[in-house]
Every structure is written in structure tokens, then in C-alpha cells.
Design a protein around this motif. Sequence first.
Motif, short mmCIF file in Angstrom:
data_model
loop_
_atom_site.label_atom_id
_atom_site.label_comp_id
_atom_site.label_asym_id
_atom_site.label_seq_id
_atom_site.Cartn_x
_atom_site.Cartn_y
_atom_site.Cartn_z
N LEU B 295 5.75 16.71 -32.52
CA LEU B 295 5.72 18.07 -31.98
C LEU B 295 4.75 18.13 -30.80
N PRO B 296 4.99 17.38 -29.76
CA PRO B 296 3.99 17.28 -28.70
C PRO B 296 3.72 18.58 -27.96
N GLU B 297 4.66 19.51 -28.06
CA GLU B 297 4.41 20.76 -27.35
C GLU B 297 3.73 21.77 -28.25
N GLY B 298 3.26 21.30 -29.38
CA GLY B 298 2.63 22.23 -30.30
C GLY B 298 3.69 22.94 -31.12
N VAL B 299 3.22 23.66 -32.11
CA VAL B 299 4.15 24.30 -33.03
C VAL B 299 5.02 25.33 -32.32
N MET B 300 4.37 26.20 -31.53
CA MET B 300 5.14 27.23 -30.85
C MET B 300 6.05 26.63 -29.78
N GLY B 301 5.55 25.60 -29.13
CA GLY B 301 6.36 24.96 -28.10
C GLY B 301 7.64 24.41 -28.71
N PHE B 302 7.48 23.83 -29.89
CA PHE B 302 8.64 23.30 -30.61
C PHE B 302 9.61 24.40 -30.97
N ILE B 303 9.07 25.50 -31.48
CA ILE B 303 9.93 26.61 -31.87
C ILE B 303 10.68 27.16 -30.67
N TYR B 304 9.99 27.27 -29.56
CA TYR B 304 10.65 27.79 -28.36
C TYR B 304 11.76 26.87 -27.89
N SER B 305 11.49 25.53 -27.93
CA SER B 305 12.56 24.63 -27.46
C SER B 305 13.76 24.68 -28.38
N LYS B 306 13.50 24.87 -29.66
CA LYS B 306 14.63 24.99 -30.60
C LYS B 306 15.45 26.23 -30.26
N TYR C 32 -15.57 1.25 -20.02
CA TYR C 32 -14.49 0.35 -19.65
C TYR C 32 -13.12 0.95 -19.98
N VAL C 33 -13.01 1.51 -21.18
CA VAL C 33 -11.73 2.11 -21.56
C VAL C 33 -11.39 3.27 -20.64
N LEU C 34 -12.40 4.05 -20.29
CA LEU C 34 -12.19 5.17 -19.38
C LEU C 34 -11.73 4.64 -18.02
N GLY C 35 -12.29 3.51 -17.63
CA GLY C 35 -11.95 2.96 -16.33
C GLY C 35 -10.53 2.43 -16.27
N VAL C 36 -10.06 1.81 -17.33
CA VAL C 36 -8.74 1.20 -17.26
C VAL C 36 -7.64 2.16 -17.74
N LEU C 37 -7.87 2.80 -18.91
CA LEU C 37 -6.83 3.66 -19.45
C LEU C 37 -6.94 5.10 -18.99
N ARG C 38 -8.04 5.41 -18.30
CA ARG C 38 -8.28 6.77 -17.82
C ARG C 38 -8.36 7.77 -18.96
N VAL C 39 -8.77 7.32 -20.13
CA VAL C 39 -8.85 8.23 -21.27
C VAL C 39 -10.23 8.12 -21.91
N GLU C 96 2.98 6.70 -21.78
CA GLU C 96 3.74 7.42 -20.76
C GLU C 96 3.44 8.91 -20.77
N ARG C 97 2.73 9.35 -21.80
CA ARG C 97 2.51 10.78 -21.94
C ARG C 97 1.29 11.22 -21.16
N GLU C 98 1.08 12.53 -21.12
CA GLU C 98 -0.05 13.02 -20.34
C GLU C 98 -1.37 12.73 -21.04
N HIS C 99 -2.44 12.74 -20.24
CA HIS C 99 -3.73 12.29 -20.74
C HIS C 99 -4.28 13.09 -21.89
N MET C 101 -2.77 14.19 -24.37
CA MET C 101 -2.24 13.66 -25.62
C MET C 101 -3.01 12.42 -26.06
N LEU C 102 -3.37 11.58 -25.09
CA LEU C 102 -4.12 10.37 -25.43
C LEU C 102 -5.49 10.76 -25.97
N LEU C 103 -6.11 11.76 -25.32
CA LEU C 103 -7.41 12.24 -25.78
C LEU C 103 -7.30 12.78 -27.19
N LEU C 104 -6.26 13.57 -27.43
CA LEU C 104 -6.04 14.15 -28.74
C LEU C 104 -5.85 13.07 -29.79
N PHE C 105 -5.13 12.00 -29.41
CA PHE C 105 -4.93 10.89 -30.34
C PHE C 105 -6.26 10.26 -30.72
#
Lengths: 408, 321, 294
Positions: B295-306, C32-39, C96-99, C101-105
Motif C-alpha cells: 500500500l505505498p500510497e498509504g491507506v487512503m491513497g489505496f482506497i482512492y485508487s480502488k 557512506y550509505v547516505l553518499g551512495v544510496l542517498r538514503v 526504484e521507488r522514491e526516497h 519510501m526507503l527512509l520509511l523502510f
Amino acid sequence: MSKNRFSGMVLFGLVVALSLTMLPALSEARNIKVGIVDTYSGPPAVYGNDALNGFKLALEEINAKGVLGGKIEFTTRDEKFKVDVAMAMAKELVMRENVDVIVGTINSGASLAISEGVAKAEKVPFIVWTAKDEKITGELGHRYVFSTSENTAMGGKAGGVGLAKLPYKKYWIAGDDYAYGHAIADAAWRNLKALKPDVEKIGESWWKIGEPDLVPYFTAIKGAKPDAVIFCTGGASMTNALKALKSTGLAAEIPSWIHTAIDHAVLKPLGAEGPEGVMGTIQYLFYYPQTPENKAFVDAFQKAYGNPPGFPAFNAYITAHLIAEAFKKAGKIDKEKFIDAMEGLKVKSPVGGMVEMRACDHQAVYPMYFGKTKKLPEYDFVVATDIVTLQGNEVLPTCEEIQAKRKK
Amino acid sequence: MRKNGSNTKTILFLAALAVVLLFLPSVLTRFYTYILSLIFVTALLAMSLNMVVGHGGLFQFHHCVFYGVGAYAFALMITKAGLPMWISFIVAPFVSALTGLIIGWLCVRLTKLYFGMLQISLGSLIWAIIFRWYSLTHGDDGIHGIPMPDLIASTTSAYYFIFLFFVLCLVVMYLIFKSPFGMTLQAMRDNPDRCAAVGINVRRHQLTAIVLATFFAGIAGVLFAVLERTVFPDLLFWVLSLEVFIMCLLGGWFTFAGPAVGAAITVALRTFVGIYTEYWTLVLGVLLILLIFFLPEGVMGFIYSKMESSGQRDAAGPRGV
Amino acid sequence: MLSIDMAALGSQLFVGLSRSMILFIVCSGLSYVLGVLRVPNVAHGSLYMIGAFSAFSITKLVAGPAGFWLALILAPLIVAAVSFVAERALFCHLYEREHLMLLLFTFALSLILGDLVKIIWGAEYKSIMSPAAFDGSITVLGASIPKYNFFLLIVGPFVALALWLFANKTKIGKIARAAAVDREMVGAVGINVSWVFAFAFVLGCFLAGLGGALVAPTVSITLGMDHNLIIEAFLIVIIGGLGNLWGAMVGSLIFGLTQAFGVLFWPQFAIVFPYMAVVIVLLWRPKGLLKSVW
């Protein structure tokens, strides 16, 4: 027998049976519910676990005989040392779990918040068992809060009394920069100065809680050359402080006093490498006094949990017995009667003797020990020696002082 | 841009929701009423953050400073200055907004991560001041038992009071979101250079957004103090700021209502999972990972795309409610 | 005001420098990780914590100085293994995703690792002792400094040099630098960018583990030690310039020395020093002190 008479008897039997089923619902023996809010994550978790273990050990003995026909059951909530989580959990315990008593926590801010916002507001008794803020039973105390923990007023007085006997004049004060650190510093200094007016404070250092590197602070203190140092570290930084005391050589050169430095939980991980000559105060030591009661307590605890009890276990054990005895004295599961029964109640201390729950401020009264660390051959770790016992009444503020504070 | 049909549907849905929420206290036990009130406060805080993060693209990493400042201003005015609650209630959010103005002005010269890091540092300085100034704020002992007027003292009346202001703030935020100002802000998020080229003062726009967002954060702080009658330094700690940031991402930071949903989920999880296990941070971590992958767009994002894919909404145009 | 003599000043200088080196060793991986992965790797603190706890376990299994040196080698490898698993199983699918998301991970990973440490090692305080050879203090140029801190003072620059040589003189290091700036180009030349990132991430985490193991004898090993560190580490890496190794060194020096001297002159307000330093640097140089790598 005629049909009418028979049906009449059946009807009468049914009515009797129904009434009998209703009666137990009114006077049914039910379990006493205790809700525990404490920290089971992060650095203070070791204390939360110790307290819970002490409580559980006491409950085994208590529930063997039961209280008011039922048992004491409990449920725990992890506040993760956050005040808002503690508040929400305490409210959940009271409003949803309908507990009879709330117990906890090590976080002073959370204890004060629960005391005011849940205990007083919802009229549910709250027993604080590890937090050390003197305000809990001091100026912010009230009918619905109790404490079985020693507090900064007691610790400071014990330290002041112990240090006043020693010849040191120039003091440096250092510690964790939060309410507890400053409170214990104020209490210790106040008492020391009152007993020995010629002491002088030549400087202070305060670092953030959990500061991993205390070496720069200790080398600076060494450079200032005080006669002695009063350290005001909380449990989380204590092991760090003791390590840095040894590695910078401060422990060997300058005498220091740290409240709870002789707590086994912080000395144990250091093993034989703990610093010697550090003075400390605490309300429980598993190796002193060597009374038969203490030995039995330690053995039972060690068998159940694999390590000796610490001061949170001591506090929690007393708490459990106070709860049981107070309900027994009250005669029923009634919160107001429970509170009345608690006031002035005396229960057996795990080390022998009695512990009293003082009526005027709802503070438990027990002795404090002042000792110095030393490596003894019979233990793998450093222990406290040259122990001086200060009776509870010597270290607690008087009832008059408490009343004066609360009136302000 | 939006079909009239779906507009009416949305309004009907919201009206129904409002009616349900108004009736809930009479059927729920006190605890659930309390938790809902807490969710409203947290949702307001998360929505205020999203004004600058989701709509503005700013790395507002320490938003809770303004929340805490509002709460403390309110508490101190009542307990230390003895001002009546209603006056404190009105003044406190302005204190937050002023703090937002000062910190925002210092930070807005920087971009992205640097903006966020400077804000963390400045915010932490404020935290340290509140933490250390014991005689004024009582440090980490906190200020407890703040007196509230009887009108809003009970659990249910506090609920209605908070709900009222929650709805009011949401309406105002939505109007800002849909206004030319809000549209420009989102354009600046997506392409600041083009906006500057067209003659828009990007910095001033962003600063205005920050002041508005921090004002609402201040209101959330005051509502928290009304609900719990207590304030403490944790309210300004960076850990809470990070949690609120995560709520926005969880709910869907490109949507309007997303952060509120994220806040509701987080508070509910923390309370109810916390009853059963002390490892709910582990649970949260696993949930976040599931979210990232599914759900990369978040819960609401997902609901909206659906909803979009099933043809119920106009796919063109920004994701409004 | 306390009277300061040259010896005390000298002591503080050395202590400050050793603190800077400790900070640098711990932050080098993050930079180093910030430098290469930009995260920004939020899990860096948790990996550091795992390094310290692993070192503890190793010293319990193998006693004496041998255990300590073994821990210095094995603990970072354990951390590297953990990060490798996390990277290949989950992280690499997000490149491939935006940064954000990587930070959140990395944040989610830090939550999970934090609780895992509690489950595996429990809540009691733990401690390691440095080998007996490092006991006590030595006097250098009239100033006294604990021997182990002096050891770290020497190790720091070695780590910096090793990392610099790797990043600039080895083939894979240079490819990593290129991938940070232009990953499409690197991919177009036929290099598997995903493996380059994997390698960089694992190396950064290895350094986090090494930092944890090296620093372990000086601190108490507890739950929550990841939190104590993470903010300071981030601030250092930011003021130094994103991903810049020497920037991280400069940032560490600023932090370590301001703390050591601040403690000497103004010890009551030590909690504000790191934040003040960052505020001053970022207001003066909004993009960090040294050039960002990307």
C-alpha cells in the motif's frame, strides 16, 4: 397430592432456586484485580521486570491462602517510558478493565500524571512502586496515591547524613540533567549543608540522560580537584558512570557518593571490574542484612527467576502484601475502605521487621543503607561494605513538613 | 473537474459519519469515548503536519515542537498566570504560530534534508529549554491536574468539545487546501523552479504554510491539554515528531484525509495491541513494511485508487476528499 | 569560574579528540550509505546496538583478550549478515521507488530490530571490559587520557583512511560513487546497480557494527542505546555535507571538541551543545560544511 398442590410446590421450588442463584451474584467472592503500568522496553526495563517478578513471587504466597474468598490477579501494560502512553494505559485499566487498584511505574512524570489525572479523577487507589520523585507523596500527594518506593527526599537525607560524617569540604555536583537528578542533588546538598555548614559547592555538571560518553565530564571534574563528588545519575546512566569512574581513574582519586550506586542491577554487569570505594545508598541489598527472612526471600526469588532480587522487587513484594492485608482489613472489595485500611497498615518486610504505610502522607517507611563498594572474594561482582543502617524515621520528612508542603 | 454525483456522495458520506460520531458517546463506554477523543486530537496534529509535508513538500521533521508549545502555553497561562481557560485557549495557538514563524523563517532558506535537520536542532533547543526551566515548567515532572471548566470536564463533554473543534479545523484546512493558495503550495511541492520562474515567491508561500500548519498544531496541543489535563516535555520530543510523520505516510500523504486515518490506525494499534503484548513496536514495524510493499500510497491513497479504477471518481484532478 | 591549568586543558583536548574519533567511527557507515544510496539509514542505530550486543555475547563465549579481538572481527560480520538479509529480501525491491519510501523502510527496520534485540538478549544491563592491557590512563604531553580512549583515537583515522582508499582507489568503490550520482548511466554501462547498492549498504552496516563493538567497552550495553545515538549521528552527517567522508570527520570533530570544551567551561548546560553547534553551522553554511557528494 392434588395437581394444584404439586404445581404450587414446583413453583415454590423454582422461586427458591432462582433466589438462590441471585444471591451469589450479590455476595459472590471475586478476584481482586490489580492493573500494572510500567516500563518493559528500553533501559529502565530491567527495573520493570524486577518489580513484576517481586510482585508475582508475593502473589504466589498470598494466593495460596486467598483474599476475601478470591485471588489477586493482575494485568500489565508497557508504557515504554512515555507519559502519554502511561496515561492512556492507566485510563484503559480503570475504565475498561475495571481494576480495583493501579500499580506502577518507574517514570516519575507518568506517576504524577496518573496520580492526578486517573487516581484522583477516577477515585481509584494508585500505589507507586519504583518512581522516586518526592512530590508523589509530598506536595502533590493526596488520598488516592500511595508510595512503596523510596524517594529523593529519603535518598538525599541518607546521603547527607552519611557524608556529613566524613571530612570532605569542597564538593562537585554532577548528574543526569532531568528532574530526578536535580531533585536528588538538592535533597543531598540541603541535608549535608544543614548538618555540616562548612561544605562548599565548587561547581556543577549536567549531561543528558543516557549520555554514552561521560569521559569528557569526568576528566573535567578531575581537573577541578574537588574533595568529593556527589553524583546524581539515574539507573539508566549508572553503569556508564561507574565504568567511566574507573576508566578515568576518578574513582581511585576522588571519593564519590551516588544514590543507588550499590544497586546490584548496575554492579552485576561490571563483574569484578566495578569501581571500588564508591559510596552509595539503597533500600535493599540481597546480601545484607543476613537475616533468615532475607535469605528465604532471596532463595525463593533466585529459584523462580534465576537471579537475586533488586530494590524494585523489594518494593513490589511489600506492595503485594499491603494490597492483600488492606483488603482483608477492609472486609470487602471497596476502594474507599481499602484506602482507609491502608493508612497505618503494617506488613512484614522481606528482610525481617515490619514496614509501615504511614497514614499522614501514604509513604511506606523502611530503612536505608549507606555503604561503600568493595571487591570481596566470595562474589563475582563488587558489593557494598561498611554498611550503616538509617532507620525509616531518620530519613523521611516529618508529617508536619509534608502537611506544610501540601498546603502551599 | 469533479462530477456532481460524486460530490454529493462525498458530502452525504461525511454527514452520515458526523452523525454517527455525534451519537457514539451514548452507546460506547467511557474508555472508547476517551480513545476517540484522543484520535481526534492526534488526527488534527497529523493533518496539520501534512499541510506542509504532503501538500507543501517540506521536510518538517520536528512538527511536535509547535504542538507542545501550544499545550504548554495553554497550561502555563492557566496555572501560572491564572488566566481564564477560554482566553488561554484562544491565545495559545497564536504562540505556536509565532514560534512557527520564527523557526520557519530560519529554516525556509534551506531545502530538503537540511531544512529538516535545522528544524530538529532548533526544535530540540526549545525542548531543552522547557525541559530545563524547572521553576517555570516543572521539567520532566510535567504540569498535571490543569483545571477545566465544568462544562467540558466530563469524558463525554470533552469529546463533544474536541469533536467540534476538530471538525471546524478540518473545514478550514480543506478550504485552504482547495484555495488558490493551497493549489500554489502543491505546485511548489511538485516543481518549485517553475513556480519561481512564473514569479511566485516560493519562500514566502512556504513560510505562510508553515505558520498556518503550526497554528493548527497549537490547537491540537491545546485540545490535548483539555483532554488529559496534563502537559509534559515528551510532547516536544523528536520521537513524537517522527511518529506523527509516519502517521501521514501511513494514511497517504498525497491525500487530504490520509493523515487522519493514519493517526486513527496508530492510536488504535498502540492502545489495543499494547493490551496484549509489549512488542507492539515490532508489530508496527512489520505493518509499515507491509504498507511499503502493498500500500505505498498509504491507506487512503489505496482506497482512492480502488475507487478510481472502479470508475466511481473522476481520475483527473488532485486527490481531494 | 574554575581555575583551568594547561594539563586539564590538554586532557580535555585529547578526550575531545577521542570522542570525535568515536563519533566518526560510528557515523562513517551512516555517511557512506547516505553518499551512495542517498538514503539516511534510520536503522543505523539499531545495527550499532546489535554490534555491541553481539560483541558482548562473543566475549561471554571466549574469555579474555582473545574474546575481545574476536568480537571486533565477528560482531561487524554478524551485523553485515543481518543487513545483507534485510537488503536482499526486502530493501533492494525499493530502489526504484522514491526516497521517502526507503527512509520509511529503514525506520520500520529499526523498530523491528529494536524489539528483536530485546527478545534475544533481554532487558538486563550488560557490559564488556576492554582487555587488561588497556586498563588505566596514560599521560601524553602532560595530559592524562584513559588508555582505551587513546586506542580509539588512533583507530579512528585508520578507519577513515581505509574507507577513503576503498571509495576512491578500488574499482567497486569508484563504481559506487558513480552510481550515487547517476545510476542510469552505470546501469547502461552494463553494471548491475542493485548489487552495487547492496554492497554499499552492507558495508555501511558493517561499519555500524564495528562502531558498536569498538565503543562497547566504554558504554553500558542496554536497550535504547540506538536512540541515544541516532540524532547526534544524523546531525553530524548533515553538517558535514551529505555523504562526504571528510565532512563526517569534520562534523565529528566539531561535535567532540565543542562537547569536551563546553563541559570544561559551561558544564551545567551540556545538553544544548550539539544542537547549538548544528544551528550555528547550518545558519552559516546551509548546505553543510563540505561539498555534498551528490
